[in-house]
Design an enzyme around this catalytic site. Structure first.
Site, PDB file in Angstrom:
ATOM      1  N   LYS A   1      60.511   1.711  25.358  1.00 44.17           N
ATOM      2  CA  LYS A   1      60.109   3.495  24.752  1.00 44.17           C
ATOM      3  C   LYS A   1      59.121   4.122  25.738  1.00 44.17           C
ATOM      4  O   LYS A   1      60.161   5.163  25.954  1.00 44.17           O
ATOM      5  CB  LYS A   1      59.217   3.434  23.575  1.00 44.17           C
ATOM      6  CG  LYS A   1      60.289   2.693  22.225  1.00 44.17           C
ATOM      7  CD  LYS A   1      58.837   2.530  21.278  1.00 44.17           C
ATOM      8  CE  LYS A   1      59.482   1.891  19.970  1.00 44.17           C
ATOM      9  NZ  LYS A   1      59.125   1.708  18.923  1.00 44.17           N
TER      10      LYS A   1
ATOM     11  N   GLN B   1      52.678   2.038  16.761  1.00 46.98           N
ATOM     12  CA  GLN B   1      53.775   0.416  16.588  1.00 46.98           C
ATOM     13  C   GLN B   1      53.698  -0.482  15.988  1.00 46.98           C
ATOM     14  O   GLN B   1      52.297  -0.417  15.699  1.00 46.98           O
ATOM     15  CB  GLN B   1      54.060   0.014  17.841  1.00 46.98           C
ATOM     16  CG  GLN B   1      54.751  -0.971  18.118  1.00 46.98           C
ATOM     17  CD  GLN B   1      55.937  -0.885  18.883  1.00 46.98           C
ATOM     18  OE1 GLN B   1      57.010   0.630  18.789  1.00 46.98           O
ATOM     19  NE2 GLN B   1      57.234  -1.283  17.915  1.00 46.98           N
TER      20      GLN B   1
ATOM     21  N   ASP C   1      58.545   9.080  14.671  1.00 52.16           N
ATOM     22  CA  ASP C   1      58.628   8.011  13.984  1.00 52.16           C
ATOM     23  C   ASP C   1      59.135   7.717  12.222  1.00 52.16           C
ATOM     24  O   ASP C   1      59.821   7.212  11.613  1.00 52.16           O
ATOM     25  CB  ASP C   1      57.585   6.857  13.885  1.00 52.16           C
ATOM     26  CG  ASP C   1      58.517   5.710  14.562  1.00 52.16           C
ATOM     27  OD1 ASP C   1      58.966   5.551  15.869  1.00 52.16           O
ATOM     28  OD2 ASP C   1      57.269   4.577  14.115  1.00 52.16           O
TER      29      ASP C   1
HETATM   30  N1  GUN Z   1      58.207  -2.133  14.552  1.00 56.04           N
HETATM   31  C1  GUN Z   1      59.323  -2.565  14.345  1.00 56.04           C
HETATM   32  N2  GUN Z   1      60.220  -1.151  14.264  1.00 56.04           N
HETATM   33  C2  GUN Z   1      59.552  -0.322  14.507  1.00 56.04           C
HETATM   34  C3  GUN Z   1      59.860   1.433  14.704  1.00 56.04           C
HETATM   35  O1  GUN Z   1      60.806   1.738  14.572  1.00 56.04           O
HETATM   36  N3  GUN Z   1      58.760   1.483  14.976  1.00 56.04           N
HETATM   37  C4  GUN Z   1      57.583   1.833  15.202  1.00 56.04           C
HETATM   38  N4  GUN Z   1      56.573   2.698  15.302  1.00 56.04           N
HETATM   39  N5  GUN Z   1      57.189   0.616  14.414  1.00 56.04           N
HETATM   40  C5  GUN Z   1      57.966  -1.106  15.142  1.00 56.04           C
END
Ligand code: GUN
Length: 308
Positions: free
Chosen positions: A52, A96, A119
Site C-alpha cells: 500500500k 490494517q 477503507d
Molecule cells: N485486512 C485484509 N483486507 C483488508 C482491507 O481491505 N483493509 C484493511 N484495513 N485490512 C484488511
C-alpha cells in the site's frame, strides 16, 4: 473457453486515471495523504501494508506508516487516530485488520473521521453503502465492481451468489451487487446445499477463505466466477491435493515456502464464461481502489473537482 478477467489490466487503467488528478492536487495545493496503521507483526498484513505504501510512493501520494507494538492499548490507538483525524495533510486513514484480540476494533474503526475513512469500514460508510448514498466503499468489493464494469459484464437481473459474509468483503459485495440490480444470495459456512445454491449463480463471488473449496460441481456452466480468496498451501500434501502430480507447483512450494490458491478449485474455472485468476485477478484491485478513495477524499477535502 473461459475468458480471464485481468485485474492487473484494470488496476493499471485505474492508476493511470488517478495520475493527472494527483498531479493537479500537488501543483495547486498538496499531494493526497494516506496514513496506514498496522498494530504488531502479522506476516500477511506486513506484505499488504508494504504494498500500500509502495503504491502511494509510485503515484505521488504521501503515504506514511504507523506501527504501534502489539502491546498498544485501545486508548493509545484511539489517541493516534485522533491525532491523524486532526492533521490537515492526511486525507485517508486505514487501520490494517485484523487487530490483536485485546483491541476494541469496533471502537477504533468508529473513531476515524468519516471524511477520511478510505477503507469504508466506519459505521457511517457502512450506512451509506446500505442506503446506497455516496460515500467510501470497501476497496476489494469496489474493485470487483470495477472489474465487472470494465469487461462489460451485465449485472442487472442476474442471479448473484456471494459465498462469505465478512464485513470486509462478503457483506459489502452483496450490497454493491444489489444496488447494481442483481438478485443477491449470501451463503456462508452454515448454508444448506451450498453447491446447489452456487449452481444457481450467473455471477459467483467466492470470498470465504477456504482453499480450492468450490469445485466444478458448484459452478453453473457459463457463469462469471470471481475468486476473492488468497490462501497459502504450505505442505506437499496440501499442494498435491489441489494440484495432483504437478512437479512445477511442488517446486514453487520448495522455492517460496507456499503456493497461493483461491477459494475456487483451479479446475473449476473451465466451467465459467469469465473468471478471475489467483493471483492476478481481484488482488491488484484492492490497492488501486484504496488509491482511488484517497484521491477522491483529497479532492473533496480541498474543494478541487476531480476529473472523474
Ligand atoms: N485486512 C485484509 N483486507 C483488508 C482491507 O481491505 N483493509 C484493511 N484495513 N485490512 C484488511
Amino acid at each position: 473457453m473461459a475468458t480471464i478477467l485481468d485485474g492487473k489490466l484494470v488496476r493499471d487503467a485505474i492508476l493511470a486515471s488517478l495520475k493527472p488528478r494527483i498531479e493537479r492536487l500537488t501543483a495547486e495545493r498538496r499531494p493526497p495523504g494516506l496514513a496506514v496503521v498496522m498494530v504488531g507483526s502479522n506476516p500477511a498484513s506486513e506484505i499488504y501494508v508494504r504494498n500500500k505504501v509502495k503504491a502511494c510512493a509510485e503515484l505521488g501520494i504521501a503515504g506514511e506508516k504507523h506501527l504501534p507494538l502489539d502491546t498498544v492499548t485501545t486508548e493509545e490507538l484511539l489517541f493516534l487516530v485522533e491525532a491523524l483525524n486532526r492533521r490537515p495533510d492526511i486525507d485517508g486513514i486505514l487501520i490494517q485488520l485484523p487487530l490483536p484480540e485485546h483491541i476494541d476494533q469496533q471502537q477504533v474503526l468508529a473513531s476515524i473521521d468519516p471524511s477520511k475513512d478510505v477503507d469504508g469500514f466506519h459505521p457511517c460508510s457502512v450506512g451509506d453503502l446500505v442506503a446506497n448514498r455516496p460515500g467510501f466503499r470497501a476497496c476489494t468489493p469496489a474493485g470487483v465492481m470495477r472489474l465487472l464494469e470494465y469487461y462489460g459484464i451485465p449485472i442487472a437481473g442476474k442471479d448473484a451468489v456471494v459465498v462469505g459474509r465478512s464485513d470486509i468483503v462478503g457483506k459489502p459485495m452483496a450490497f454493491l451487487l444489489l444496488h447494481a440490480h442483481a438478485t443477491v444470495t449470501i451463503c456462508h459456512s452454515k448454508t444448506a446445499n451450498l453447491a446447489e445454491q452456487c449452481r444457481r449463480a450467473d455471477i459467483l463471488i467466492a470470498a470465504m477463505g477456504r482453499p480450492a473449496f468450490l469445485t466444478a460441481d458448484f459452478i453453473k456452466p457459463g457463469a462469471v466466477v470471481v475468486d476473492v480468496g488468497i490462501n497459502r498451501l504450505r505442505t506437499p500434501e496440501q499442494v498435491d491435493r489441489v494440484f495432483p502430480g504437478d512437479p512445477q507447483r511442488l517446486a514453487e512450494l520448495e522455492e517460496k515456502g507456499s503456493v497461493i490458491v483461491g477459494d475456487v478449485h483451479p479446475e473449476a474455472f473451465s466451467q465459467a464464461s469469465f473468471y478471475t485468476p489467483v493471483p492476478g485477478g481481484v488482488g491488484p484491485l484492492t490497492i488501486a481502489m484504496l488509491m482511488s478513495n484517497t484521491v477522491d477524499s483529497a479532492e473533496r477535502r480541498l474543494g478541487i473537482r476531480g476529473s472523474s
